[in-house]
Design an enzyme around this catalytic site. Structure first.
Site, PDB file in Angstrom:
ATOM      1  N   VAL A 444     -15.430   3.979  -5.977  1.00 43.71           N
ATOM      2  CA  VAL A 444     -15.402   2.857  -5.042  1.00 43.71           C
ATOM      3  C   VAL A 444     -14.185   2.013  -5.384  1.00 43.71           C
ATOM      4  CG1 VAL A 444     -16.556   0.745  -4.284  1.00 43.71           C
ATOM      5  CG2 VAL A 444     -17.908   2.803  -4.750  1.00 43.71           C
ATOM      6  N   GLU A 445     -13.303   1.802  -4.411  1.00 39.36           N
ATOM      7  CA  GLU A 445     -12.123   0.951  -4.604  1.00 39.36           C
ATOM      8  C   GLU A 445     -12.267  -0.274  -3.718  1.00 39.36           C
ATOM      9  OE1 GLU A 445      -9.230   1.548  -6.423  1.00 39.36           O
ATOM     10  OE2 GLU A 445      -9.542   3.628  -7.082  1.00 39.36           O
ATOM     11  N   VAL A 446     -12.541  -1.425  -4.352  1.00 39.17           N
ATOM     12  CA  VAL A 446     -12.687  -2.652  -3.567  1.00 39.17           C
ATOM     13  C   VAL A 446     -11.338  -3.018  -2.952  1.00 39.17           C
ATOM     14  CG1 VAL A 446     -14.651  -3.418  -4.949  1.00 39.17           C
ATOM     15  CG2 VAL A 446     -12.342  -4.151  -5.591  1.00 39.17           C
TER      16      VAL A 446
END
Length: 935
Positions: A444-446
């Protein structure tokens, strides 16, 4: 009930996810390279929401091409009405154009950006800061109450304690310079007090210390679950072990099916300057620790939630991607060169989670796995996609429901990007490693960047706004994943049982049909053919006992079962002695075992590029002989608990000894003898000769390092090596670790260090690979260096080293640069010099070089293999046809000679110390250092 997905051009997928919905998007047709950007999707897909409640929602699409049902629910800390907005946004998100990443390396980044990021950190820039000194010690017991007997729990495989497992955490001094403070996020020194308070307040919270960072900061594992007696925990462990070791019995166990707690793992802050995963995790921990909502209480009765709240605490404090040793920890999971990796790996193995998230930043819009091809080839990818795809869609809906303009859609690489842009190829990445341990891993890459230049240049208010949005996203993806696992627990457990059943039965991987998920096709099929097993000989001519023992230890540390043969045996035409190691791949950990031992694959023709390096075979690069077995494995053997390279001195007293430089342990032993004042010699036969007078110290070195000394050759030519070489090293941090690990005395240097004034008097060799440019030296520093070159030696690696060679007027060679993102394992052949003698038949490259136009006195030490030398990895030519592996074939990869000022010089066009990984190549670097120091 099972969901059925139908639509024009797609077969029904009744088995995709029972009870969970998958939105079907327009598939990729022949010649298409992306799953998104198709106007037909927006025209043909309409979605109506009939009902949304706290536990679940169902979606009935009335579009003319798609029918879908879903049982997924999204638990987010926002009004339920937000889910209605999320649904409408998610329905049209697929038709949006492909996303552009902001995190290096993005799809449009120049080739080689990953390795350039590595070389941007210089060993000389890493001061040796003092270890952080906390107050007190970690002790077992509830914070604020009396200390309990024994030692704190550390999530070991054998721990039989119940839950909660409380630890009175030691406190770290306040650090106002912690880079997270500016962002309004939780600084590291506040973690222990907050976790102590939570443990005292809630019996659902356990905190264990997995280990320490490089600088001595604790790495915490927080477990959220309903209380368990020791007997309860022992039962959970038995069920977990049965899933792995006796999957048929587990599948038939009704008590397991009813009572097994679903494990989930959330890993935050592996890159120190990607902070918000920690803060999103803390929100979820605090919410579930104190909630009285019946649904939350039920969740914790049926689940265990594991949070590694800060994987890289030193990087969090310093605001650096790397840890304090300069390593990217998200490239370390199968090398394990760092204490942080060793600590967190226990969760990946012992937790046996069903699903995990690895929380990163920053890609806008938010990036959510599953990723593009090439896909990790040892996984059971059909089982992975079955859950990773709908979970990603659920997370996309969850972040859209937050209401932020920047979170209205997500970037799901397998849907939105071209092959190679953001792959899941190697298990050096945490989620991919988890996939080979039976866990469905997601990155997950914010979305909103707050590090690097933005950290310095954006107003504090804007940074804090972005960090708050990012924290919301981290929280929402965690909660959405918890809800996906909760809703699909039975199917996830059944599929993990199936993962281990296939491995133990020796079944080959399933062929995944076209459109298994929207657009899946031939370009996505990456599989391997599992052999029956592997043999790792532990003794014999040319066999390195220390290398074999190290490789077997790595396998054991990864949960792989290894046996040792009690008699000699034959495989095909090869005979192996008693005591050889045997890895039977009909075992639960087949996937990780084969990934470590197999050669890998040549990806050159399959994808235009890869995200980072694309080959790491321990079987080819760690110095041990590894032979696959295709037939039966009937040989008497016993389980290995802990391999030991016994070493020894096979020489009569009074005779000179010899040691072959085949492993870092051999080099360490030689440097120990040099450090004790013994003079050794370089033999023309390629070995190091140790005088008979050093026998007692050689015996001690053989026991300590597992090295075997044999009788020295006779009639050879010998050159004295009078002392342990002192190396001035302008290198990257991984090379510094490798050089020091071999026992060399290393003094980091750079252009800046030399300009400040450097004492060359005790230096024997200058090693140049990063951070030293002659053009940047002041006149006095240049004069000092020139004086050193008149008496010392030089070893270089890569483009920076080759440029140094040219500017200093050392070896007369023409340097040819291969494509900068070319990387992998290559075949190499021996040359004519001492440095290349006895070298392994394979090497590693990243941004390879080769040498042409060799002047007088230049010796070829090693050549690239003939034809196309790449064995595994990715190496294409540039668009103009230059820089490819065909052009490199047969060309010199390593050369040596005496330079213009009488400087013994060795130039490497390969990467023999890359990220402290290719252990079997270290001896060639040591040979270069001994040769240049004594010529």
């Amino acid at each position: 009930m099972a969901g059925s997905l139908t639509g024009t051009g797609h077969r029904p997928l009744d088995a995709v996810v029972p009870g969970a919905g998958v939105a079907v998007l327009a598939g990729r047709g022949p010649g298409e390279t992306s799953r998104a950007g198709n106007d037909a999707v927006g025209k043909s897909l309409t979605t109506a929401w009939d009902a949304v409640d706290r536990r679940s929602h169902s979606v009935l699409g009335t579009g003319d091409r798609i029918t879908a049902t879903t049982g997924v629910h999204v638990r987010i800390s926002r009004p339920t009405a937000g889910l209605l907005v999320a649904a409408l946004v998610a329905a049209t998100a697929a038709a949006a154009p492909p996303a552009t990443a902001a995190e290096p390396p993005p799809p449009d980044a120049p080739p080689g950006v990953d390795v350039s990021d590595r070389d941007a950190v210089l060993a000389a820039d890493l001061a040796d800061p003092a270890r952080v000194r906390p107050r007190g010690e970690n002790r077992p017991g509830t914070p604020g109450e009396r200390v309990e007997a024994g030692t704190p729990s550390s999530f070991s495989e054998s721990d039989e304690r119940g839950y909660p497992r409380r630890t009175q955490l030691r406190i770290y001094p306040d650090d106002p310079a912690d880079r997270s403070v500016k962002l309004g996020l939780v600084p590291y020194h506040e973690l222990a007090p907050r976790l102590n308070d939570l443990q005292a307040e809630s019996d659902r919270v356990s905190v264990e210390v997995l280990g320490e960072s490089v600088l001595g900061r604790d790495i915490y594992l927080v477990t959220l679950t309903a209380p368990e007696t020791p007997e309860d925990s022992a039962r959970q462990r038995r069920w977990r072990d049965a899933i792995r070791t006796d999957p048929r019995a587990a599948a038939a166990d009704e008590e397991l099916r009813a009572g097994y707690k679903a494990p989930m793992w959330f890993n935050a802050n592996i890159h120190g300057d990607e902070w918000e995963g920690t803060d999103g995790s803390l929100r979820v921990i605090e919410q579930l620790a104190t909630s009285e909502d019946p649904e939350d209480l039920r969740l914790l009765e049926t689940s265990r939630l594991y949070f590694t709240v800060s994987h890289n605490p030193d990087g969090r404090v310093a605001g650096t991607r790397q840890n304090a040793a300069g390593f990217d920890l998200n490239r370390d999971f199968v090398t394990v060169a760092n204490p942080e990796t060793e600590a967190v790996r226990k969760v990946a193995i012992n937790g046996q989670s069903l699903v995990m998230l690895d929380l990163h930043g920053y890609v806008n819009p938010t990036l959510l796995s599953p990723n593009t091809a090439p896909h990790v080839q040892n996984a059971e990818y059909d089982l992975y996609l079955k859950h990773a795809w709908p979970n990603a869609l659920g997370m996309e809906r969850a972040i859209a429901g937050l209401g932020h303009p920047e979170t209205q859609r997500a970037d799901i690489p397998i849907r939105d990007r071209a092959p190679g842009d953001w792959d899941d190829w190697l298990p050096m990445y945490t989620p991919m490693y988890a996939m080979l341990q039976g866990t469905h891993g997601h990155t997950v890459e914010v979305p909103l960047r707050v590090n690097r230049q933005d950290y310095e240049n954006q107003p504090v208010a804007e940074l804090r706004r972005r960090a708050a949005v990012n924290t919301d996203v981290a929280e929402a993806t965690i909660l959405s994943t918890i809800d996906y696992v909760d809703a699909n627990r039975d199917e996830l457990v059944a599929d993990q049982i199936e993962f281990f059943r296939r491995a133990g039965a020796g079944e080959q991987q399933r062929r995944i049909p076209d459109d298994y998920i929207p657009g899946f096709g031939e370009a996505d099929r990456y599989t391997t053919e599992f052999p029956r097993g592997y043999v790792i000989p532990a003794a014999g001519e040319g066999i390195s006992e220390p290398a074999a023992a190290r490789l077997v230890n790595l396998l054991l540390d990864n949960g792989v079962e290894v046996r040792r043969t009690e008699a000699g045996f034959r495989v095909g035409r090869e005979e192996y002695p008693p005591g050889s190691y045997l890895v039977d791949l009909r075992q639960p950990r087949r996937a990780i075992a084969n990934s470590l031992l197999e050669d890998g694959a040549d990806l050159t023709e399959r994808v235009p590029r890869t995200y980072a390096n694309s080959a790491l075979s321990h079987g080819l690069l760690w110095g041990a002989e590894v032979a696959p077995v295709r037939g039966g494995l009937t040989v008497r053997s016993r389980p290995v608990e802990e391999p030991v390279a016994s070493g020894g001195v096979d020489v009569a007293p009074g005779r000179d000894l010899a040691v072959a430089l085949t492993d870092g342990s051999d080099i360490r032993a030689v440097n120990d003898l040099l450090g004790r004042g013994h003079q050794v010699h370089r033999s023309s036969e390629g070995v190091i000769v140790v005088p008979a007078s050093a026998r007692a110290d050689a015996l001690a070195a053989s026991r300590e390092h597992g090295v075997r000394f044999t009788e020295a050759p006779s009639g050879d030519e010998r050159t004295p090596v009078g002392q342990r070489p002192v190396v001035a090293a302008a290198v990257s941090p991984d090379e510094l670790v490798a050089l020091r690990g071999m026992g060399f005395e290393v003094r980091p240097v750079s252009t800046a260090v030399l300009n400040e004034g450097f004492d060359w008097r005790r230096v024997d060799v200058l090693y140049v690979s990063a951070g030293l440019e002659l053009s940047g030296l002041r006149e006095e520093a240049r004069a000092d260096l020139t004086e050193f070159l008149g008496s010392g030696g030089v070893v270089t690696r890569g483009a920076v080293g080759a440029r140094f060679n040219t500017e200093a007027g050392l070896l007369p060679v023409d340097v040819v640069r291969g494509r900068s993102d070319a990387n992998g394992i290559v075949e190499v052949g021996a040359g004519d010099g001492w440095v290349g003698s006895g070298a392994a038949p394979h090497s590693f490259v990243y941004s390879p070089l080769w040498f042409e136009g060799l002047g007088d006195g230049v010796t070829v030490e090693q050549r690239y293999g003939p034809d196309a030398p790449l064995v595994a990895g990715h190496w294409r030519p540039e668009q103009d046809g230059t820089g490819g592996q065909v052009e490199a074939a047969g060309r010199p990869a390593v050369v040596s000679g005496v330079g213009g000022a009488g400087t013994p010089t060795v130039l490497f066009g390969t990467e023999p110390l890359f990220r402290d990984h290719p252990k079997g190549l270290y001896s060639q670097v040591a040979r270069a250092l001994y040769w240049t120091a004594s010529s």
